[in-house]
Scaffold this motif. Sequence first.
Motif, PDB file in Angstrom:
ATOM      1  N   GLY A  49       0.399  -0.912   0.479  1.00  0.00           N
ATOM      2  CA  GLY A  49       0.354   0.113  -0.129  1.00  0.00           C
ATOM      3  C   GLY A  49       0.668   1.434  -0.145  1.00  0.00           C
ATOM      4  O   GLY A  49       2.054   1.238   0.547  1.00  0.00           O
ATOM      5  N   PRO A  50       0.142   1.995   0.047  1.00  0.00           N
ATOM      6  CA  PRO A  50       1.129   3.512  -0.538  1.00  0.00           C
ATOM      7  C   PRO A  50       1.570   4.149   0.916  1.00  0.00           C
ATOM      8  O   PRO A  50       0.788   3.823   1.760  1.00  0.00           O
ATOM      9  CB  PRO A  50       0.321   4.328  -1.181  1.00  0.00           C
ATOM     10  N   ARG A  51       2.109   4.863   1.001  1.00  0.00           N
ATOM     11  CA  ARG A  51       2.485   5.561   2.563  1.00  0.00           C
ATOM     12  C   ARG A  51       1.828   7.042   1.711  1.00  0.00           C
ATOM     13  O   ARG A  51       1.790   7.462   1.415  1.00  0.00           O
ATOM     14  CB  ARG A  51       4.197   6.225   2.453  1.00  0.00           C
ATOM     15  N   HIS A  52       1.035   8.147   3.623  1.00  0.00           N
ATOM     16  CA  HIS A  52       1.025   9.390   2.893  1.00  0.00           C
ATOM     17  C   HIS A  52       1.677  10.428   3.633  1.00  0.00           C
ATOM     18  O   HIS A  52       2.113  10.025   4.300  1.00  0.00           O
ATOM     19  CB  HIS A  52      -0.312   9.518   3.871  1.00  0.00           C
ATOM     20  N   LEU A  53       1.696  11.430   2.785  1.00  0.00           N
ATOM     21  CA  LEU A  53       2.776  11.841   3.510  1.00  0.00           C
ATOM     22  C   LEU A  53       1.735  12.898   3.334  1.00  0.00           C
ATOM     23  O   LEU A  53       0.764  14.226   2.511  1.00  0.00           O
ATOM     24  CB  LEU A  53       3.212  13.017   1.989  1.00  0.00           C
ATOM     25  N   LEU A  54       2.392  13.887   5.086  1.00  0.00           N
ATOM     26  CA  LEU A  54       1.309  14.857   5.504  1.00  0.00           C
ATOM     27  C   LEU A  54       2.061  15.972   5.167  1.00  0.00           C
ATOM     28  O   LEU A  54       3.190  16.090   5.943  1.00  0.00           O
ATOM     29  CB  LEU A  54       0.941  14.492   6.583  1.00  0.00           C
ATOM     30  N   PHE A  55       1.961  17.517   4.726  1.00  0.00           N
ATOM     31  CA  PHE A  55       2.797  18.230   4.493  1.00  0.00           C
ATOM     32  C   PHE A  55       2.210  19.653   4.947  1.00  0.00           C
ATOM     33  O   PHE A  55       1.008  19.996   4.432  1.00  0.00           O
ATOM     34  CB  PHE A  55       2.870  18.446   2.768  1.00  0.00           C
ATOM     35  N   ALA A  56       3.229  20.425   6.008  1.00  0.00           N
ATOM     36  CA  ALA A  56       2.817  22.099   6.229  1.00  0.00           C
ATOM     37  C   ALA A  56       3.475  22.261   5.831  1.00  0.00           C
ATOM     38  O   ALA A  56       5.164  22.175   6.302  1.00  0.00           O
ATOM     39  CB  ALA A  56       1.987  21.394   7.361  1.00  0.00           C
ATOM     40  N   VAL A  65       3.384   9.868   6.928  1.00  0.00           N
ATOM     41  CA  VAL A  65       5.195  10.584   6.842  1.00  0.00           C
ATOM     42  C   VAL A  65       4.549  11.536   6.901  1.00  0.00           C
ATOM     43  O   VAL A  65       3.957  11.866   6.668  1.00  0.00           O
ATOM     44  CB  VAL A  65       5.863  10.362   5.787  1.00  0.00           C
ATOM     45  N   PHE A  66       5.885  12.371   8.432  1.00  0.00           N
ATOM     46  CA  PHE A  66       4.671  14.001   9.015  1.00  0.00           C
ATOM     47  C   PHE A  66       6.283  15.093   8.236  1.00  0.00           C
ATOM     48  O   PHE A  66       7.585  15.448   8.483  1.00  0.00           O
ATOM     49  CB  PHE A  66       4.681  14.319  10.286  1.00  0.00           C
ATOM     50  N   VAL A  67       5.778  15.559   7.674  1.00  0.00           N
ATOM     51  CA  VAL A  67       6.860  16.834   7.070  1.00  0.00           C
ATOM     52  C   VAL A  67       5.713  17.645   7.160  1.00  0.00           C
ATOM     53  O   VAL A  67       5.236  18.701   6.339  1.00  0.00           O
ATOM     54  CB  VAL A  67       7.119  16.427   5.348  1.00  0.00           C
ATOM     55  N   TRP A  97       2.818   6.967  -2.714  1.00  0.00           N
ATOM     56  CA  TRP A  97       2.945   7.825  -1.976  1.00  0.00           C
ATOM     57  C   TRP A  97       1.202   8.191  -2.507  1.00  0.00           C
ATOM     58  O   TRP A  97       0.930   8.524  -3.637  1.00  0.00           O
ATOM     59  CB  TRP A  97       3.363   9.475  -2.288  1.00  0.00           C
ATOM     60  N   ARG A  98       0.387   9.149  -1.376  1.00  0.00           N
ATOM     61  CA  ARG A  98      -0.733   9.458  -2.051  1.00  0.00           C
ATOM     62  C   ARG A  98      -0.389  11.343  -0.813  1.00  0.00           C
ATOM     63  O   ARG A  98       0.101  11.265   0.163  1.00  0.00           O
ATOM     64  CB  ARG A  98      -1.869   8.981  -1.032  1.00  0.00           C
ATOM     65  N   LEU A  99      -0.453  12.347  -1.454  1.00  0.00           N
ATOM     66  CA  LEU A  99       0.090  13.745  -0.652  1.00  0.00           C
ATOM     67  C   LEU A  99      -1.117  14.625  -0.230  1.00  0.00           C
ATOM     68  O   LEU A  99      -2.428  14.200  -0.304  1.00  0.00           O
ATOM     69  CB  LEU A  99       0.905  14.176  -2.026  1.00  0.00           C
TER      70      LEU A  99
END
Length: 389
Positions: free
Chosen positions: A53-60, A310-312, A349-351
């Motif tokens: 499954g994809p990873r999820h990128l949480l971008f702020a 994943v948190f950026v 990935w999912r953004l």
Amino acid sequence: MNPYQKSLQMLGRLRSKNLHTWLGGYGRYLVEQRALGRLSGAAGPASQRDGSGPRHLLFAICDHYEPKWGKAEVAQGEDRVRAWHEGYPALVDEFRDADGKRPQHSFFFPGEEYEPQYLDALADLARRGYGEVEFHLHHDGDTAATLRERILGHLDQIAAHGHFSRDPDGRVRYAFIHGNWCLANGREDGRWCGVDEEVPLLWETGCYVDMTFPSAPDECQPNIVNQIYWPTGDLAQRRSYEHGERARVGLRRDDRILLMQGPLALAKRPGKLSVRIESSAIDHTDPPSAARLRTWVAQDIHVGGRPEWVFVKLHTHGAPERNARVLLGDETRALHQTLTQDYNDGTRWRLHYVSAREMYNIAMAAIDGHAGDPNDYRDYLMSPPPVRA
């Protein structure tokens, strides 16, 4: 210069970067990540490259948004706010994440720079879905009593414009970034704060998350690196943020703020053999790039037990003109092009573009054991501010 003098010079350079305050923590982080097989670059851990499954990128992007930076007059501050009010929609309207959301900008507004017209313009951006306002504060020489009064007064002013989350009883709840990085009286000389017990005081006044760090090479940088964590020990102690327990699935604290850090790394300089301190800051001297984005993602900041989220969290001082030209210009447009092209394919990935509040909510959902699509948890605990409701 003899070898001894060269050694002293090198030690002086290292000390000026305050590596002694955080390099040990960074080393421990690297060892832990290598042991878990998670420092494998933008592709993520093997467990997420094998079809599971994809990873999820949480971008702020969390902006220390200071219209009066450099002791600017009110009118110059108005020009700076106008640049964002007009320029930010023009920059981001072409981009969407996996949930159909535009890039979100979190304006951490300094209470001491309050002007009603600034907050009204930011409220219009928030109402139209471009971001949210949170709380930033520069202060010096305070006591617990004077700081509490100062915070509550500023919160009332800013909240009157529809900003900040609310509890069901109407109590204001907010995310926080400390001015000059000096959370909990973190400087050795005692400047820019004065209140050792600031961490519990923030909680008492409605703060739910601190997003001050990283601050390297500033001396306030803690020896905890690339983590989401709960402060532990004596929270009334100076620099209490130096002691913490990593947030993980099942470890929820309902009596203190959460600390969420952005990426911190030693990264290779493009085209050179030397390394640089990558502290996730965007400004006119250090614009975003695809290489920097890979470094941010590779630090793999996540809640323990939920590595696929994943948190950026980046930071900037976006109001001054030189920085605004970068944040509202071609280099940041290129960043969003890379994000939407390389981190939103739906397979690897999912953004998810998130505000500071949404990032906290999603982290808390992970802590409470939720999985799947983080988009479901944008409003998990802290509701949208009235201006966005």
